[in-house]
Design a protein around this motif. Structure first.
Motif, mmCIF file in Angstrom:
data_model
loop_
_atom_site.group_PDB
_atom_site.id
_atom_site.type_symbol
_atom_site.label_atom_id
_atom_site.label_comp_id
_atom_site.label_asym_id
_atom_site.label_seq_id
_atom_site.Cartn_x
_atom_site.Cartn_y
_atom_site.Cartn_z
ATOM 1 N N LEU A 134 0.832 -1.202 0.000
ATOM 2 C CA LEU A 134 0.000 0.000 0.000
ATOM 3 C C LEU A 134 0.869 1.256 0.000
ATOM 4 O O LEU A 134 0.395 2.325 -0.365
ATOM 5 N N LYS A 135 2.127 1.120 0.385
ATOM 6 C CA LYS A 135 3.085 2.229 0.340
ATOM 7 C C LYS A 135 3.969 2.153 -0.893
ATOM 8 O O LYS A 135 4.265 3.164 -1.504
ATOM 9 N N ILE A 136 4.407 0.947 -1.202
ATOM 10 C CA ILE A 136 5.376 0.733 -2.284
ATOM 11 C C ILE A 136 4.858 -0.404 -3.161
ATOM 12 O O ILE A 136 4.773 -1.544 -2.703
ATOM 13 N N PRO A 137 4.517 -0.121 -4.413
ATOM 14 C CA PRO A 137 3.874 -1.138 -5.249
ATOM 15 C C PRO A 137 4.808 -2.206 -5.831
ATOM 16 O O PRO A 137 4.341 -3.170 -6.412
ATOM 17 N N ASN A 138 6.105 -2.035 -5.663
ATOM 18 C CA ASN A 138 7.039 -2.996 -6.265
ATOM 19 C C ASN A 138 7.855 -3.707 -5.191
ATOM 20 O O ASN A 138 7.646 -3.491 -4.002
ATOM 21 N N HIS A 139 8.785 -4.549 -5.617
ATOM 22 C CA HIS A 139 9.651 -5.280 -4.689
ATOM 23 C C HIS A 139 11.091 -4.764 -4.755
ATOM 24 O O HIS A 139 12.034 -5.533 -4.592
ATOM 25 N N GLY A 140 11.241 -3.469 -4.967
ATOM 26 C CA GLY A 140 12.570 -2.872 -5.073
ATOM 27 C C GLY A 140 13.307 -2.808 -3.745
ATOM 28 O O GLY A 140 12.832 -3.299 -2.715
ATOM 29 N N PRO A 141 14.479 -2.177 -3.762
ATOM 30 C CA PRO A 141 15.323 -2.106 -2.559
ATOM 31 C C PRO A 141 14.641 -1.456 -1.359
ATOM 32 O O PRO A 141 14.806 -1.921 -0.228
ATOM 33 N N LEU A 142 13.864 -0.399 -1.583
ATOM 34 C CA LEU A 142 13.186 0.256 -0.470
ATOM 35 C C LEU A 142 12.147 -0.678 0.150
ATOM 36 O O LEU A 142 12.054 -0.802 1.375
ATOM 37 N N PHE A 143 11.382 -1.355 -0.689
ATOM 38 C CA PHE A 143 10.389 -2.311 -0.197
ATOM 39 C C PHE A 143 11.069 -3.384 0.645
ATOM 40 O O PHE A 143 10.640 -3.685 1.761
ATOM 41 N N LYS A 144 12.133 -3.965 0.121
ATOM 42 C CA LYS A 144 12.832 -5.043 0.831
ATOM 43 C C LYS A 144 13.422 -4.561 2.149
ATOM 44 O O LYS A 144 13.385 -5.277 3.158
ATOM 45 N N ALA A 145 13.938 -3.345 2.163
ATOM 46 C CA ALA A 145 14.514 -2.797 3.395
ATOM 47 C C ALA A 145 13.429 -2.577 4.455
ATOM 48 O O ALA A 145 13.631 -2.914 5.629
ATOM 49 N N LEU A 146 12.295 -2.025 4.043
ATOM 50 C CA LEU A 146 11.201 -1.811 4.996
ATOM 51 C C LEU A 146 10.644 -3.142 5.498
ATOM 52 O O LEU A 146 10.370 -3.295 6.699
ATOM 53 N N GLU A 147 10.481 -4.086 4.616
ATOM 54 C CA GLU A 147 9.970 -5.397 5.014
ATOM 55 C C GLU A 147 10.901 -6.029 6.044
ATOM 56 O O GLU A 147 10.456 -6.510 7.089
ATOM 57 N N LYS A 148 12.183 -5.987 5.771
ATOM 58 C CA LYS A 148 13.165 -6.550 6.709
ATOM 59 C C LYS A 148 13.107 -5.826 8.058
ATOM 60 O O LYS A 148 13.106 -6.455 9.111
ATOM 61 N N ALA A 149 13.015 -4.505 8.021
ATOM 62 C CA ALA A 149 12.978 -3.723 9.264
ATOM 63 C C ALA A 149 11.741 -4.068 10.094
ATOM 64 O O ALA A 149 11.836 -4.284 11.304
ATOM 65 N N TYR A 150 10.580 -4.117 9.472
ATOM 66 C CA TYR A 150 9.359 -4.427 10.213
ATOM 67 C C TYR A 150 9.373 -5.866 10.755
ATOM 68 O O TYR A 150 8.950 -6.105 11.885
ATOM 69 N N LEU A 151 9.857 -6.791 9.960
ATOM 70 C CA LEU A 151 9.859 -8.182 10.400
ATOM 71 C C LEU A 151 10.904 -8.437 11.478
ATOM 72 O O LEU A 151 10.693 -9.272 12.358
ATOM 73 N N GLU A 152 12.030 -7.738 11.425
ATOM 74 C CA GLU A 152 13.048 -7.912 12.462
ATOM 75 C C GLU A 152 12.634 -7.250 13.767
ATOM 76 O O GLU A 152 13.024 -7.686 14.840
ATOM 77 N N ASP A 153 11.845 -6.191 13.692
ATOM 78 C CA ASP A 153 11.362 -5.482 14.886
ATOM 79 C C ASP A 153 10.347 -6.298 15.674
ATOM 80 O O ASP A 153 10.202 -6.141 16.866
ATOM 81 N N ALA A 154 9.608 -7.127 14.971
ATOM 82 C CA ALA A 154 8.485 -7.857 15.603
ATOM 83 C C ALA A 154 8.977 -8.942 16.545
ATOM 84 O O ALA A 154 10.018 -9.455 16.487
#
Length: 102
Positions: free
Chosen positions: A82-102
Motif C-alpha cells: 500500500l506504500k510501495i507497489p514494487n519489490h525494489g530495494p526500499l520495499f525489501k529494506a522496509l519489510e526486513k525492518a518491520y519483520l526484524e522489529d516484531a
C-alpha cells in the motif's frame, strides 16, 4: 518474501478465527501507517495474498491454518504494497525492518 507454500510445515489442525486475523491486519496497518480499503479471504492456488492498486487486500483462506510467523510475514508484505507497489530495494529494506522489529 520467500514463503513457498510447498515448503511449509503441515497446516495447523485448528484455524485462527477470521476476526483475529483481521485484527492482526489492522494492528499491522496502524503500525505501518496504511489503511486498506477492504480485507477479504478466498482460496488461492499460487500465492498467499494479493494487494490491488486501489488498496483491497485478499488473503488465502489457508493462511488461517498457518503459524503466527507465516501470517505476520504475509500481512506485513501485503500492507507494505500500500506504500510501495514494487519489490525494489526500499520495499525489501522496509519489510526486513518491520519483520526484524516484531
Amino acid at each position: 518474501m520467500n514463503l513457498d507454500k510447498s515448503t511449509l510445515p503441515p497446516r495447523l489442525e485448528e484455524s485462527v478465527p477470521l476476526e483475529l486475523f483481521k485484527a492482526e491486519v489492522q494492528a499491522w496497518a496502524e503500525r505501518i501507517g496504511v489503511t486498506p480499503k477492504s480485507i477479504t479471504f478466498r482460496p488461492m492456488k499460487r500465492k498467499w495474498a494479493s494487494c490491488s492498486s486501489k488498496g483491497h487486500l485478499t488473503f488465502d483462506t489457508e493462511l488461517l491454518y498457518q503459524t503466527a510467523e507465516v501470517r505476520r510475514r504475509v500481512i506485513v508484505h501485503e500492507l507494505l504494497h500500500l506504500k510501495i507497489p514494487n519489490h525494489g530495494p526500499l520495499f525489501k529494506a522496509l519489510e526486513k525492518a518491520y519483520l526484524e522489529d516484531a
